[in-house]
Each structure stands twice: as C-alpha cells, then as structure tokens.
Write an enzyme that holds these catalytic residues in place. Structure first.
Site, PDB file in Angstrom:
ATOM      1  N   GLU A   1      -5.599  -4.752  10.667  1.00  0.00           N
ATOM      2  CA  GLU A   1      -4.583  -3.712  10.849  1.00  0.00           C
ATOM      3  C   GLU A   1      -4.903  -2.910  12.109  1.00  0.00           C
ATOM      4  OE1 GLU A   1      -2.460  -2.544   6.915  1.00  0.00           O
ATOM      5  OE2 GLU A   1      -4.206  -1.276   7.171  1.00  0.00           O
TER       6      GLU A   1
ATOM      7  N   ASN B   1       0.873  -1.182   0.000  1.00  0.00           N
ATOM      8  CA  ASN B   1       0.000   0.000   0.000  1.00  0.00           C
ATOM      9  C   ASN B   1       0.908   1.229   0.000  1.00  0.00           C
ATOM     10  OD1 ASN B   1      -1.829   2.011   0.418  1.00  0.00           O
ATOM     11  ND2 ASN B   1      -2.519   1.303   2.441  1.00  0.00           N
TER      12      ASN B   1
ATOM     13  N   GLY C   1       2.330   2.381  10.980  1.00  0.00           N
ATOM     14  CA  GLY C   1       3.296   3.472  10.841  1.00  0.00           C
ATOM     15  C   GLY C   1       3.975   3.877  12.136  1.00  0.00           C
TER      16      GLY C   1
ATOM     17  N   GLU D   1      -7.001   4.872   7.808  1.00  0.00           N
ATOM     18  CA  GLU D   1      -6.698   6.283   7.531  1.00  0.00           C
ATOM     19  C   GLU D   1      -7.902   6.957   6.876  1.00  0.00           C
ATOM     20  OE1 GLU D   1      -3.093   5.403   5.486  1.00  0.00           O
ATOM     21  OE2 GLU D   1      -2.111   4.967   7.386  1.00  0.00           O
TER      22      GLU D   1
ATOM     23  N   HIS E   1      -9.700   1.436   4.745  1.00  0.00           N
ATOM     24  CA  HIS E   1      -8.443   1.589   5.488  1.00  0.00           C
ATOM     25  C   HIS E   1      -8.666   2.547   6.660  1.00  0.00           C
ATOM     26  CE1 HIS E   1      -4.322   2.536   6.517  1.00  0.00           C
ATOM     27  NE2 HIS E   1      -3.966   1.444   5.870  1.00  0.00           N
TER      28      HIS E   1
ATOM     29  N   SER F   1       3.270  -1.939  10.557  1.00  0.00           N
ATOM     30  CA  SER F   1       4.709  -1.913  10.834  1.00  0.00           C
ATOM     31  C   SER F   1       5.440  -3.223  10.507  1.00  0.00           C
ATOM     32  CB  SER F   1       4.975  -1.528  12.301  1.00  0.00           C
ATOM     33  OG  SER F   1       4.516  -0.222  12.550  1.00  0.00           O
TER      34      SER F   1
ATOM     35  N   LYS G   1       0.014   4.223  -0.339  1.00  0.00           N
ATOM     36  CA  LYS G   1      -0.711   5.366   0.238  1.00  0.00           C
ATOM     37  C   LYS G   1      -0.556   6.599  -0.653  1.00  0.00           C
ATOM     38  CE  LYS G   1      -0.296   3.197   4.710  1.00  0.00           C
ATOM     39  NZ  LYS G   1      -0.241   3.296   6.149  1.00  0.00           N
TER      40      LYS G   1
HETATM   41  P1  13P Z   1       2.852   0.474   7.822  1.00  0.00           P
HETATM   42  O1  13P Z   1       3.388  -0.796   7.240  1.00  0.00           O
HETATM   43  O2  13P Z   1       3.612   1.708   7.349  1.00  0.00           O
HETATM   44  O3  13P Z   1       2.690   0.418   9.302  1.00  0.00           O
HETATM   45  O4  13P Z   1       1.370   0.664   7.210  1.00  0.00           O
HETATM   46  C1  13P Z   1       0.495  -0.397   7.279  1.00  0.00           C
HETATM   47  C2  13P Z   1      -0.696  -0.058   6.484  1.00  0.00           C
HETATM   48  O5  13P Z   1      -1.439   0.846   6.822  1.00  0.00           O
HETATM   49  C3  13P Z   1      -0.933  -0.825   5.256  1.00  0.00           C
HETATM   50  O6  13P Z   1      -2.201  -0.589   4.749  1.00  0.00           O
END
Ligand code: 13P
Length: 257
Positions: free
Chosen positions: A173, A8, A179, A102, A100, A220, A10
């Site tokens: 997740e 991803n 992150g 976010e 997601h 992560s 993003k």
């Molecule tokens: P990270 O791997 O940067 O923690 O992000 C995970 C994520 O949100 C994948 O969709």
C-alpha cells in the site's frame, strides 16, 4: 490459492452502521457464492474491534470472513487498551491487519513492533496476518524506494517460519495512493509486486510462497480502476478502504477479480 479481497473499514463506522453494512455484504455475497466464479474469491471485512462480535453475527451464514485492524504483540498482561490475538480469535477473526501505514504515521508503529505482531499472530493463533508495507511520496521519488520496501518485508518476517497449515498476506500500500484517488500505474504495481515476491521467495522458498503467501494491493482501488489492476499476473487480491463502505462499489471490485 484463490484471490482475496479485504475491506478495511478503518474508524469510519459506528457499531450499528457496521452491522448494517455487514448485513449488506452477507446478503450480496451469499447470493454471489452460488455463482462458481465468485465462490472462488475470498471476501474479508475488517470492522472496528468493538464491532467485531456483532458483525460476526451478521455474516455468520454467509461466505464473508472476519478480520481485525490491529493486534498487540504480547499474549496477555498489563497492556491497557490493547487487544490480544486470542481475544480476536475468540471474536471470530480469521485475519488481522498489521502495520497499516496510518498506524505507522499516527501511532508511531515501527517494523520491530510489526515483526512482533506478525510473530505473535503466527505463534499463538490460526489467524492469517495481513502485513502492510509501502513507501511515502518522498521515498517514491528517491532511488531508495525498492530497498525501503524490501527492508520492510524483511524486517516484518525475519526469522519467521510458516507451518504448512499457515498463510500470510503482504499488502503493498503506497502511502501516497491511500485515500488520495491517486492510482498507481499497472506497470508500477507489477514491478513492485514482483520485487516483493522475490523478497519473500528469498526468505520462505518458492513452494511456500506459491501455496501460502499472497501479495495484494491497496490504495484508492475502486470499481472504475480495478479492471486494469485485476488483470495483472502478480496481484493476488486487494485491500480496499473508501470503496469498501459502499456495497455496490465493493461488489464491483470483487467481481473484477
Ligand atoms: P483507500 O482504498 O481508501 O485508498 O484505502 C486503502 C487502505 O488504506 C486500505 O487499507
């Protein structure tokens, strides 16, 4: 079902940067596909929507598959700024990330919307939905954690049936692990995935879950911590953010699966 690893990207890369990284993926996994071991893992990249068609060109002669980061729940109409599942299909997508955290946080997506997007995807395309669930840090501390995740899964998939040629992915997740570098304990992820598996078995039955639904982990994941997670029984793959922006790091994760 073989394991899957999904990148991803993003909103981190522009169009040129996305194409450049996609070319590195194509090269890396084209070579890797010759090894029987890696050929059995699916690799998917999810760039920004505006990069999709260019990235598709970059990966077209490789085993790398394309996914989108979002979709709208209506088929067509006056929905300024949104993108339909048919358009994603036309752009070459085989996967789409839905709900997601976010988007839940910054765009106030709720599980009714997530349900509608999942249904639209399965009703009107051959694209596989990657439905995200996960709890906040406050929920993690509370006794309600498990109920929250089960209810997210139930709301997303309620009333939805999978035809024999369709697949779905649930991505667990935990928001506190995204992150942050805070990695979940293997026994914790094992329990959560077991519980999610039980929830989807309740809805779809054992056979459908076994052959059509994957439960993957995100938060992560990197080249260092992946080994412990990859050896767990209940993990069918990973959804990777930060570590997917570096080809060597991502390849390490793919090779551990
Ligand atoms: P990270 O791997 O940067 O923690 O992000 C995970 C994520 O949100 C994948 O969709």
């Amino acid at each position: 079902m073989n394991k899957i690893i999904i990148a991803n990207w993003k909103m981190r890369l522009g169009i040129k940067e996305s194409v450049k990284l996609a070319e590195q993926y194509a090269q890396r996994f084209k070579d890797a596909a010759r090894s029987a071991d890696l050929a059995s893992r699916k690799v998917v990249i999810c760039p920004s929507e505006i990069s999709l068609t260019k990235v598709r060109e970059a990966v077209k002669d490789s085993p790398v598959k394309l996914g989108a980061q979002n979709v709208f729940w209506e088929e067509i109409g006056s929905y300024t700024g949104e993108i339909s599942i048919k358009t994603l299909e036309e752009a070459g997508c085989e996967y789409v990330i839905i709900g997601h955290s976010e988007r839940r946080q910054y765009l106030l997506e709720n599980y009714e919307m997530i349900h509608n997007k999942t249904k639209e995807t399965l009703d009107h395309s051959k694209i596989t939905p990657i439905v995200c669930v996960g709890e906040s840090i406050e929920d993690r501390e509370s006794e309600k954690r498990e109920n929250i995740i089960i209810s997210q899964v139930q709301q997303a998939f309620s009333g939805i049936q999978l035809l024999p040629n369709q697949q779905a992915i649930v991505a667990y997740e935990p928001i506190w692990a995204i992150g942050t570098g805070q990695v979940i304990r293997p026994d914790d992820v094992e329990n959560m995935h077991e519980m999610i598996r039980a929830a989807v078995v309740d809805m779809f039955g054992v056979d459908v879950v076994k052959s059509q639904i994957r439960i993957i982990y995100g938060g992560s994941v990197d080249g260092k911590n992946v080994k412990k997670l990859a050896s767990l029984d209940n993990i069918d793959g990973f959804l990777v953010g930060g570590a997917s922006l570096k080809i060597n790091e991502f390849a390490k994760i793919a090779e551990s699966l």
